[in-house]
Design a protein around this motif. Structure first.
Motif, PDB file in Angstrom:
ATOM      1  N   VAL A  44       0.814  -1.324  -0.020  1.00 35.22           N
ATOM      2  CA  VAL A  44       0.039   0.042  -0.037  1.00 35.22           C
ATOM      3  C   VAL A  44       0.674   1.095   0.035  1.00 35.22           C
ATOM      4  O   VAL A  44       1.782   1.094   0.325  1.00 35.22           O
ATOM      5  N   GLU A  45       0.221   2.271  -0.746  1.00 39.70           N
ATOM      6  CA  GLU A  45       1.128   3.710  -0.438  1.00 39.70           C
ATOM      7  C   GLU A  45       0.704   4.307   0.795  1.00 39.70           C
ATOM      8  O   GLU A  45      -0.366   4.004   1.408  1.00 39.70           O
ATOM      9  N   PRO A  46       1.537   5.193   1.128  1.00 39.08           N
ATOM     10  CA  PRO A  46       1.471   5.958   2.411  1.00 39.08           C
ATOM     11  C   PRO A  46       0.120   6.764   2.544  1.00 39.08           C
ATOM     12  O   PRO A  46      -0.491   7.021   3.644  1.00 39.08           O
ATOM     13  N   SER A  47      -0.559   7.145   1.184  1.00 36.49           N
ATOM     14  CA  SER A  47      -1.783   7.815   1.165  1.00 36.49           C
ATOM     15  C   SER A  47      -3.169   6.795   1.483  1.00 36.49           C
ATOM     16  O   SER A  47      -3.899   7.193   2.002  1.00 36.49           O
ATOM     17  N   VAL A  48      -2.804   5.498   1.565  1.00 39.54           N
ATOM     18  CA  VAL A  48      -3.894   4.425   2.008  1.00 39.54           C
ATOM     19  C   VAL A  48      -3.900   4.442   3.500  1.00 39.54           C
ATOM     20  O   VAL A  48      -2.865   4.085   4.459  1.00 39.54           O
ATOM     21  N   ALA A  49      -5.253   4.545   4.045  1.00 40.58           N
ATOM     22  CA  ALA A  49      -5.199   4.391   5.570  1.00 40.58           C
ATOM     23  C   ALA A  49      -6.111   3.299   6.150  1.00 40.58           C
ATOM     24  O   ALA A  49      -5.901   2.862   6.935  1.00 40.58           O
ATOM     25  N   ARG A  50      -6.754   2.568   5.203  1.00 43.37           N
ATOM     26  CA  ARG A  50      -7.564   1.344   5.458  1.00 43.37           C
ATOM     27  C   ARG A  50      -7.665   0.626   4.385  1.00 43.37           C
ATOM     28  O   ARG A  50      -8.096   0.988   3.253  1.00 43.37           O
ATOM     29  N   VAL A  51      -7.810  -0.574   4.732  1.00 39.21           N
ATOM     30  CA  VAL A  51      -8.045  -1.859   3.299  1.00 39.21           C
ATOM     31  C   VAL A  51      -8.918  -2.718   3.937  1.00 39.21           C
ATOM     32  O   VAL A  51      -8.689  -3.259   5.056  1.00 39.21           O
ATOM     33  N   THR A  52      -9.748  -3.074   2.909  1.00 40.94           N
ATOM     34  CA  THR A  52     -10.748  -4.394   3.394  1.00 40.94           C
ATOM     35  C   THR A  52     -10.739  -5.262   2.383  1.00 40.94           C
ATOM     36  O   THR A  52     -10.287  -4.843   1.350  1.00 40.94           O
ATOM     37  N   VAL A  53     -10.847  -6.485   2.715  1.00 40.58           N
ATOM     38  CA  VAL A  53     -10.798  -7.521   1.756  1.00 40.58           C
ATOM     39  C   VAL A  53     -12.122  -8.553   1.957  1.00 40.58           C
ATOM     40  O   VAL A  53     -12.348  -8.982   3.098  1.00 40.58           O
ATOM     41  N   GLY A  95     -18.338 -14.277   0.799  1.00 36.57           N
ATOM     42  CA  GLY A  95     -19.576 -13.607   1.619  1.00 36.57           C
ATOM     43  C   GLY A  95     -19.177 -12.701   2.827  1.00 36.57           C
ATOM     44  O   GLY A  95     -19.886 -12.327   3.634  1.00 36.57           O
ATOM     45  N   ALA A  96     -17.828 -12.846   3.347  1.00 37.26           N
ATOM     46  CA  ALA A  96     -17.435 -12.013   4.594  1.00 37.26           C
ATOM     47  C   ALA A  96     -16.344 -11.070   4.278  1.00 37.26           C
ATOM     48  O   ALA A  96     -15.682 -11.165   3.222  1.00 37.26           O
ATOM     49  N   THR A  97     -16.304 -10.062   4.996  1.00 32.08           N
ATOM     50  CA  THR A  97     -15.383  -9.112   4.809  1.00 32.08           C
ATOM     51  C   THR A  97     -14.210  -8.903   6.173  1.00 32.08           C
ATOM     52  O   THR A  97     -14.826  -8.666   7.434  1.00 32.08           O
ATOM     53  N   SER A  98     -13.221  -8.751   5.735  1.00 35.16           N
ATOM     54  CA  SER A  98     -12.285  -8.513   6.880  1.00 35.16           C
ATOM     55  C   SER A  98     -11.420  -7.303   6.445  1.00 35.16           C
ATOM     56  O   SER A  98     -11.098  -6.742   5.627  1.00 35.16           O
ATOM     57  N   GLN A  99     -10.967  -6.723   7.834  1.00 33.17           N
ATOM     58  CA  GLN A  99     -10.442  -5.445   8.114  1.00 33.17           C
ATOM     59  C   GLN A  99      -8.785  -5.929   7.998  1.00 33.17           C
ATOM     60  O   GLN A  99      -8.504  -6.644   8.914  1.00 33.17           O
ATOM     61  N   TYR A 153      -8.931   2.619   1.096  1.00 33.45           N
ATOM     62  CA  TYR A 153      -9.610   3.888   1.630  1.00 33.45           C
ATOM     63  C   TYR A 153      -8.417   5.019   2.073  1.00 33.45           C
ATOM     64  O   TYR A 153      -7.386   4.578   2.623  1.00 33.45           O
ATOM     65  N   ASP A 154      -8.947   6.305   1.748  1.00 38.46           N
ATOM     66  CA  ASP A 154      -7.884   7.136   2.384  1.00 38.46           C
ATOM     67  C   ASP A 154      -8.240   7.740   3.709  1.00 38.46           C
ATOM     68  O   ASP A 154      -9.159   7.342   4.287  1.00 38.46           O
ATOM     69  N   ALA A 155      -7.345   8.678   4.272  1.00 34.66           N
ATOM     70  CA  ALA A 155      -7.905   8.902   5.693  1.00 34.66           C
ATOM     71  C   ALA A 155      -9.333   9.699   5.981  1.00 34.66           C
ATOM     72  O   ALA A 155      -9.981   9.705   6.895  1.00 34.66           O
ATOM     73  N   ASP A 156      -9.825  10.066   4.776  1.00 34.05           N
ATOM     74  CA  ASP A 156     -11.219  10.535   4.760  1.00 34.05           C
ATOM     75  C   ASP A 156     -12.170   9.516   4.354  1.00 34.05           C
ATOM     76  O   ASP A 156     -13.462   9.914   4.144  1.00 34.05           O
ATOM     77  N   SER A 157     -11.839   8.470   4.536  1.00 37.44           N
ATOM     78  CA  SER A 157     -12.513   7.090   4.268  1.00 37.44           C
ATOM     79  C   SER A 157     -13.173   7.408   2.684  1.00 37.44           C
ATOM     80  O   SER A 157     -14.154   6.563   2.339  1.00 37.44           O
ATOM     81  N   LYS A 158     -12.435   7.931   1.716  1.00 38.53           N
ATOM     82  CA  LYS A 158     -12.670   7.953   0.597  1.00 38.53           C
ATOM     83  C   LYS A 158     -11.941   6.508  -0.261  1.00 38.53           C
ATOM     84  O   LYS A 158     -11.029   6.363  -0.177  1.00 38.53           O
ATOM     85  N   LEU A 159     -12.962   6.037  -1.203  1.00 38.44           N
ATOM     86  CA  LEU A 159     -12.438   4.868  -1.938  1.00 38.44           C
ATOM     87  C   LEU A 159     -11.363   5.022  -2.844  1.00 38.44           C
ATOM     88  O   LEU A 159     -11.480   6.024  -3.777  1.00 38.44           O
ATOM     89  N   VAL A 160     -10.205   4.694  -2.727  1.00 43.58           N
ATOM     90  CA  VAL A 160      -9.101   4.996  -3.618  1.00 43.58           C
ATOM     91  C   VAL A 160      -8.592   3.792  -4.476  1.00 43.58           C
ATOM     92  O   VAL A 160      -7.869   3.917  -5.433  1.00 43.58           O
ATOM     93  N   TYR A 161      -9.078   2.711  -4.062  1.00 45.42           N
ATOM     94  CA  TYR A 161      -8.585   1.579  -4.845  1.00 45.42           C
ATOM     95  C   TYR A 161      -9.542   0.580  -4.814  1.00 45.42           C
ATOM     96  O   TYR A 161     -10.347   0.201  -3.635  1.00 45.42           O
ATOM     97  N   ASP A 162      -9.936  -0.158  -5.798  1.00 42.88           N
ATOM     98  CA  ASP A 162     -11.352  -1.278  -5.954  1.00 42.88           C
ATOM     99  C   ASP A 162     -10.558  -2.328  -6.869  1.00 42.88           C
ATOM    100  O   ASP A 162     -10.498  -2.044  -8.026  1.00 42.88           O
ATOM    101  N   SER A 163     -10.342  -3.509  -6.320  1.00 45.26           N
ATOM    102  CA  SER A 163      -9.642  -4.645  -7.216  1.00 45.26           C
ATOM    103  C   SER A 163     -10.538  -4.898  -8.311  1.00 45.26           C
ATOM    104  O   SER A 163     -10.199  -5.440  -9.757  1.00 45.26           O
ATOM    105  N   ASP A 164     -11.944  -4.469  -8.170  1.00 44.99           N
ATOM    106  CA  ASP A 164     -12.817  -5.174  -9.193  1.00 44.99           C
ATOM    107  C   ASP A 164     -12.645  -3.986 -10.478  1.00 44.99           C
ATOM    108  O   ASP A 164     -12.934  -4.288 -11.589  1.00 44.99           O
ATOM    109  N   GLN A 165     -11.892  -2.969 -10.162  1.00 43.29           N
ATOM    110  CA  GLN A 165     -11.593  -1.920 -11.455  1.00 43.29           C
ATOM    111  C   GLN A 165     -10.193  -2.007 -11.683  1.00 43.29           C
ATOM    112  O   GLN A 165      -9.716  -1.207 -12.609  1.00 43.29           O
ATOM    113  N   ASP A 166      -9.392  -2.853 -11.069  1.00 35.65           N
ATOM    114  CA  ASP A 166      -7.860  -3.203 -11.461  1.00 35.65           C
ATOM    115  C   ASP A 166      -7.737  -4.081 -12.769  1.00 35.65           C
ATOM    116  O   ASP A 166      -8.117  -5.312 -12.433  1.00 35.65           O
ATOM    117  N   LYS A 167      -7.151  -3.364 -13.686  1.00 33.57           N
ATOM    118  CA  LYS A 167      -7.210  -4.373 -15.100  1.00 33.57           C
ATOM    119  C   LYS A 167      -5.799  -5.460 -14.671  1.00 33.57           C
ATOM    120  O   LYS A 167      -5.712  -6.445 -15.510  1.00 33.57           O
TER     121      LYS A 167
END
Length: 312
Positions: free
Chosen positions: A247-256, A260-264, A291-305
């Motif tokens: 992850v880049e330093p700008s990323v504050a949170r990642v979920t996987v 059917g289950a989500t992990s922090q 997500y960044d520090a403002d909880s803005k989505l900055v990455y989604d693997s579904d959109q990663d080619k």
């Protein structure tokens, strides 16, 4: 006249005889003195015995004193002489404490050590994998290149969990994941079975595309969350899975999300680490969001080619 003269001669003879006896007595005493009285003899004997006992005790004491209680005097003493010193107890010599065994760095949280695996077990497993890699280079014997994986203290363990055997690699065991940055970025996925190194997957250096995303799943991390293609649709359940990446330093949170289950995820020195237990058969690969520090989505693997979205 004659009678008177005779009396005088008789008296003179008696005087001479008395003088002679006295002279003889004096001579006898001179030749052999009279014996000393008994009390005097007894007292002298007692004194002599005490002196001998004291001398014997001194000899015994000298024999019992340790060698270390004597010092050799030199210089003007005219040779080596023994000088007695008070006996002292020698301080026992203690062996120096053994140097601590080299260890890798710990993960950021204890939650990255799963399924009851201790840090000591994970560290020992990493050492075994490094030793096995040194004994069995990944390249062919004819090659001049030998990957230098370094030493255990250069690494940091970021994940340890159970591994499930499948048709391609039978037998359950554990996975230990470790990373290092210097002198070259390196990631190891070590598999151990029955306490011995069973397999090692290695990535060295980063080969990010110019349009790399702020979150990137490990290219070879699929072995942590999927079973063999030979068992497609028939995985052993429940199945412990893990997902790792950078992850880049700008990323504050990642979920996987997986099955059917989500992990922090845990963020650990530029890496993200997520895990869970799968209880169903799946066809979709884990979905990763950043997500960044403002909880803005900055990455989604579904959109990663570059991300493989299906399990084989």
């Amino acid at each position: 006249m004659n009678e008177e003269q005779n009396q005088q001669e008789a008296v003179a003879g008696e005087d001479f005889e008395e003088q002679l006896r006295e002279l003889l007595a004096e001579d006898a005493n001179t030749i052999r003195p009279a014996p000393a009285p008994y009390p005097v003899i007894r007292r002298r004997g007692t004194v002599e015995r005490r002196r001998r006992v004291a001398a014997g005790a001194a000899l015994v004491t000298l024999a019992a004193v340790p060698v270390g209680a004597y010092a050799l005097a030199g210089g003007d003493a005219g040779g080596n002489t023994v000088a007695s010193k008070p006996s002292v107890s020698a301080t026992p010599r203690t062996s120096p404490a053994p140097s601590p065994s080299p260890e890798p760095a710990r993960p950021a949280t204890e939650g990255q050590l799963l399924d009851g695996i201790t840090f000591g077990q994970a560290a020992d497993g990493l050492k075994k994998c490094l030793a096995d890699a040194a004994d069995h280079p990944l390249t062919s014997p004819s090659s001049d290149f030998r990957p230098d994986l370094g030493v255990v203290e250069e690494y940091r363990i970021i994940l340890a969990m159970n591994s499930t055997g499948d048709s391609n690699a039978p037998g359950d065991g554990i996975f230990v994941v470790a990373v290092k940055e210097q002198p070259k970025p390196t990631r190891l996925i070590c598999n151990l079975k029955n306490g011995e190194a069973s397999g090692l997957n290695t990535s060295m250096g980063y080969d990010d595309p110019s349009d790399a995303a702020p979150v990137r799943a490990d290219d070879n991390g699929g072995k942590l969350y999927q079973q063999s293609i030979l068992d497609h649709g028939n995985w052993k359940l429940p199945f412990r899975w893990g997902v790792i990446g950078t992850v880049e330093p700008s990323v504050a949170r990642v979920t996987v999300s997986y099955g059917g289950a989500t992990s922090q995820a845990v963020l650990d020195h530029g890496w993200f680490v997520a895990s869970g237990v799968l209880d169903r058969q799946v066809t979709a690969a884990p979905r990763i969001r950043g997500y960044d520090a403002d909880s803005k989505l900055v990455y989604d693997s579904d959109q990663d080619k570059y991300y493989e979205k299906q399990v084989p």
